[in-house]
Design an enzyme around this catalytic site. Structure first.
Site, PDB file in Angstrom:
ATOM      1  N   THR A  85       2.503  70.469  81.371  1.00  0.00           N
ATOM      2  CA  THR A  85       2.509  71.395  80.648  1.00  0.00           C
ATOM      3  C   THR A  85       2.695  72.601  81.356  1.00  0.00           C
ATOM      4  O   THR A  85       3.859  72.959  81.607  1.00  0.00           O
ATOM      5  CB  THR A  85       1.111  71.658  79.817  1.00  0.00           C
ATOM      6  OG1 THR A  85       0.176  71.592  80.587  1.00  0.00           O
ATOM      7  CG2 THR A  85       0.889  70.490  78.745  1.00  0.00           C
ATOM      8  N   LYS A 143      -0.780  65.140  85.886  1.00  0.00           N
ATOM      9  CA  LYS A 143      -0.230  66.470  85.446  1.00  0.00           C
ATOM     10  C   LYS A 143      -1.700  67.344  85.615  1.00  0.00           C
ATOM     11  O   LYS A 143      -2.825  66.716  85.521  1.00  0.00           O
ATOM     12  CB  LYS A 143       0.201  66.306  84.108  1.00  0.00           C
ATOM     13  CG  LYS A 143      -0.512  66.127  82.960  1.00  0.00           C
ATOM     14  CD  LYS A 143      -1.353  67.182  82.488  1.00  0.00           C
ATOM     15  CE  LYS A 143      -0.617  68.443  82.008  1.00  0.00           C
ATOM     16  NZ  LYS A 143      -1.663  69.460  81.572  1.00  0.00           N
ATOM     17  N   GLU A 147      -2.748  76.969  89.595  1.00  0.00           N
ATOM     18  CA  GLU A 147      -1.954  78.100  88.947  1.00  0.00           C
ATOM     19  C   GLU A 147      -2.013  79.267  89.758  1.00  0.00           C
ATOM     20  O   GLU A 147      -3.012  79.908  90.336  1.00  0.00           O
ATOM     21  CB  GLU A 147      -2.838  78.462  87.723  1.00  0.00           C
ATOM     22  CG  GLU A 147      -2.473  77.220  86.740  1.00  0.00           C
ATOM     23  CD  GLU A 147      -3.294  77.490  85.093  1.00  0.00           C
ATOM     24  OE1 GLU A 147      -2.849  76.875  84.315  1.00  0.00           O
ATOM     25  OE2 GLU A 147      -4.302  78.156  85.204  1.00  0.00           O
ATOM     26  N   THR A 160      -8.871  65.754  87.444  1.00  0.00           N
ATOM     27  CA  THR A 160      -7.560  65.639  86.850  1.00  0.00           C
ATOM     28  C   THR A 160      -7.429  65.977  85.392  1.00  0.00           C
ATOM     29  O   THR A 160      -8.174  65.330  84.627  1.00  0.00           O
ATOM     30  CB  THR A 160      -6.894  64.179  87.249  1.00  0.00           C
ATOM     31  OG1 THR A 160      -7.277  64.029  88.619  1.00  0.00           O
ATOM     32  CG2 THR A 160      -5.690  64.477  86.923  1.00  0.00           C
ATOM     33  N   ASN A 198      -2.897  82.937  83.197  1.00  0.00           N
ATOM     34  CA  ASN A 198      -3.830  82.964  82.243  1.00  0.00           C
ATOM     35  C   ASN A 198      -4.116  83.960  81.460  1.00  0.00           C
ATOM     36  O   ASN A 198      -4.697  83.777  80.479  1.00  0.00           O
ATOM     37  CB  ASN A 198      -4.909  82.346  83.075  1.00  0.00           C
ATOM     38  CG  ASN A 198      -4.969  81.027  83.541  1.00  0.00           C
ATOM     39  OD1 ASN A 198      -4.767  79.820  82.476  1.00  0.00           O
ATOM     40  ND2 ASN A 198      -5.055  80.781  84.892  1.00  0.00           N
ATOM     41  N   SER A 236       0.694  83.058  74.356  1.00  0.00           N
ATOM     42  CA  SER A 236       1.646  84.001  73.734  1.00  0.00           C
ATOM     43  C   SER A 236       3.050  83.745  74.357  1.00  0.00           C
ATOM     44  O   SER A 236       3.191  82.782  75.225  1.00  0.00           O
ATOM     45  CB  SER A 236       1.373  85.651  74.056  1.00  0.00           C
ATOM     46  OG  SER A 236       1.247  85.708  75.564  1.00  0.00           O
TER      47      SER A 236
END
Lengths: 408, 408
Positions: B156, B182, B280, B193, B403, B408
């Site tokens: 994702t 992922k 991230e 995970t 984040n 959006s």
């Protein structure tokens, strides 16, 4: 106070003097900055003291010093150093605290154990004793200053000085309570404030003062978090000079005990929220109210799990009603929760009930609420009577900017 | 894969097919995107399965489905949905999982309980059953694909596809292990995970496979963290088709059990680090090794306290050797620690020993180490024999950007 003033800052309030308390500030030059960084407070003979200190297993020598001195319950002076926390500095750190206490005691004509010391700033660099002593000598002869000057002097990365005041009628006499506080990061559960100092002219027995402060701490300073990190130096001290002349408060049955307790709790509440309002990079103050938990402790843990979640905090920063992240944070708290009884609201708008989105949920009022600077999140677990309310702020680019280059 | 590729990304390795496993992907269009988002895996009759699932108290219906199906230990198919996690969607969520399992079982000629389902993406939006069914119908007739296509399809917010492979000799025969995984946020302790799938052609008894996977998880997936947040959907499943023809591994005494266990652990280790490398906003991979703790569990908690500290993570992002923040994180972990026995190193350079900075400490080699992309932090508590190693990444502006506007 090198960063832009927090958009959530409140103006420094008018704060009255407290009989028996004199404030002075000086330049010890703990860092290469052109500002006062040493605060020296004298307290009238007979002043009672109580305190709550960091739960860190690696506390600063100042914290260890205060923990020992608190046993005696008496205070005559307070010294606060800004720019160097003196934490993790071994024997040299202990020596610095002892030197400060000794010199201050000699000046004030009291015992070193009547002197309380707190330091804030970088960890791992021994506090320079020569600078501390020179700063003290300057402070001893300085003209007394006001609360705002003291509040500014105890600050480090704070973007605005923080103070609060309230009053109570105790034994027929008006008593004053004031507090100053500093802290904008490393704010976390189990003793939140970096350094906070409360002063009152009420006469209060030290043990009773300690009990009231501990209780107030549980509902205020221990209910705020900025980043889940806990300082090695967290300290809140409360000093009661007794100059108001009330019959000393000794237990719950003392005349005015309830009024004083309420005033003290209110003051702690005000001070705690001021710290969150200066959370590093904060653009929004977030209140998280958890109800329906198994018990209050469980509610507190769930509320803190939400308040410390980077994903929740970044969603609020982005004004995004991403309530799925709240479900996540409830789920990871490790406390009793049942997905299909869970309800969530933003502001006054219920967004999820009984485990799924409210039918016909309209995001418009939630989006409007999230555009404001004070955000309310409500979570009901549907299990029991436990509740807790905590305060945090959002997580923004400002936090990264402040903390990725703090020492440089 | 909408964000810039992580600077820590590794290229997708050459991964061999695993006998008894066929991969297919399709477009279910769970979001308005032009990519495959449904992965369909068929498994040979007799395939054993084991799994570790999120500890969240609010798990997705997929997690509950897998937890029940794992009891039987047999698998014939796996379906992975990307773009919608189906978590916190009440009865409709459960119905979606049941519909997927039923349709897949009808196609594969097996029981619904032989079908494993995992979903990842936004929380709180029921997975559209019509799209799942249309996606499945397309997948059933699709041409089989390779590991990289499957790894891309389960992703994702991942910025690169993640896979790893290894081999072992079991009972005289070569066996292959491959895994795809992922996850790049909501990665945290106790089941890290988001979604990981391991496949081997070895023949392994389900209960023994479960034991080995649980043990490997403790040292790998449970030792990584990006932001301390835990998904409602975390799932790692391991499938063993038995096509290699070895004598089934049933316990530690089975021929080749040690070799298989080592290979499985190595594979989990590779996969876990791939997730951290896609943390991230990550710009640096951080390995934190804690030694000298009271016990391994205590070491793990202290290591995770460091790994989850926003102040530590931002300091590393800023290439700042601010070891005081490590002291802070040790202190707040709530585990046995003695300030004056604590030692800290960055890379190979000792910076603090016995509770204070190393005499004549030269920051130059530390600064050089911090400029790299793989950072090592060592903490010795000087108390006992407990140790643990965990992996995390730094906290950067990228994390905030990703984040604060995820939906959006």
């Amino acid at each position: 106070m090198s960063h832009a003033i927090s958009p959530l800052a409140l103006p420094f309030p008018a704060m009255p003097p407290v009989a028996g308390v004199a404030l002075r500030v000086a330049r010890a030059r703990y860092k290469t900055w052109d500002r006062c960084d040493l605060t020296f407070v004298t307290l009238a003979p007979g002043t009672a003291v109580a305190g709550v200190l960091t739960q860190s297993r690696c506390p600063s020598p100042e914290v260890e010093w205060c923990r020992r001195a608190l046993v005696l319950g008496q205070a005559r002076a307070l010294v606060v150093n800004a720019g160097n926390s003196n934490a993790f500095t071994g024997d040299r750190g202990r020596q610095a605290v002892e030197a400060i206490a000794a010199r201050t005691a000699a000046h004030a004509g009291c015992q070193p154990s009547d002197v309380f010391v707190a330091s804030t700033g970088v960890i791992g660099v021994p506090l320079p004793i020569d600078r501390a002593e020179a700063g003290l000598d300057a402070a001893f002869v300085a003209t007394p200053c006001d609360w705002q000057a003291a509040a500014e002097t105890i600050g480090t990365t704070d973007t605005y000085p923080k103070g609060a005041t309230t009053t109570a009628i105790v034994d027929g006499r008006p008593v004053t309570l004031v507090g100053i506080i500093k802290g904008s990061g490393m704010i976390a559960p189990d003793m939140a404030t970096m350094l906070g100092f409360i002063f009152t002219d009420a006469s209060v027995d030290p043990a009773f003062l300690q009990g009231m402060l501990t209780a107030a701490n549980t509902r205020t300073f221990s209910c705020i978090t900025v980043d889940g990190d806990t300082s090695t130096s967290d300290t809140v001290l409360a000093f009661a000079t007794g100059a108001a002349g009330n019959a000393t408060l000794v237990d719950d049955d003392s005349t005015g005990a309830d009024a004083f307790r309420a005033a003290l709790t209110d003051l702690c509440h005000q001070l705690a929220r001021l710290v969150v309002r200066d959370g590093e990079g904060a653009s929004k103050l977030i209140e998280i109210a958890v109800t329906g938990a198994d018990n209050d402790r469980s509610a507190h843990r769930i509320a803190m799990s939400i308040a410390n979640s980077p994903l929740v905090k970044t969603a609020i920063a982005g004004e995004d009603a991403n309530w799925g992240r709240i479900v996540m944070a409830v789920g990871k708290a490790g406390e009793p929760a049942e997905r299909d009884r869970l309800s969530i609201r933003f502001g006054a708008t219920q967004v999820a009930e009984a485990g799924l989105a409210v039918a016909g949920y309209d995001e418009a009022p939630v989006a409007a609420h999230l555009k404001g600077s004070e955000i309310e999140i409500g979570v009901d677990l549907g299990l029991g009577e436990g509740s807790a309310t905590v305060w945090t702020c959002d997580l923004t680019h400002g936090y990264i900017s402040i903390n990725a280059d703090y020492r440089s």
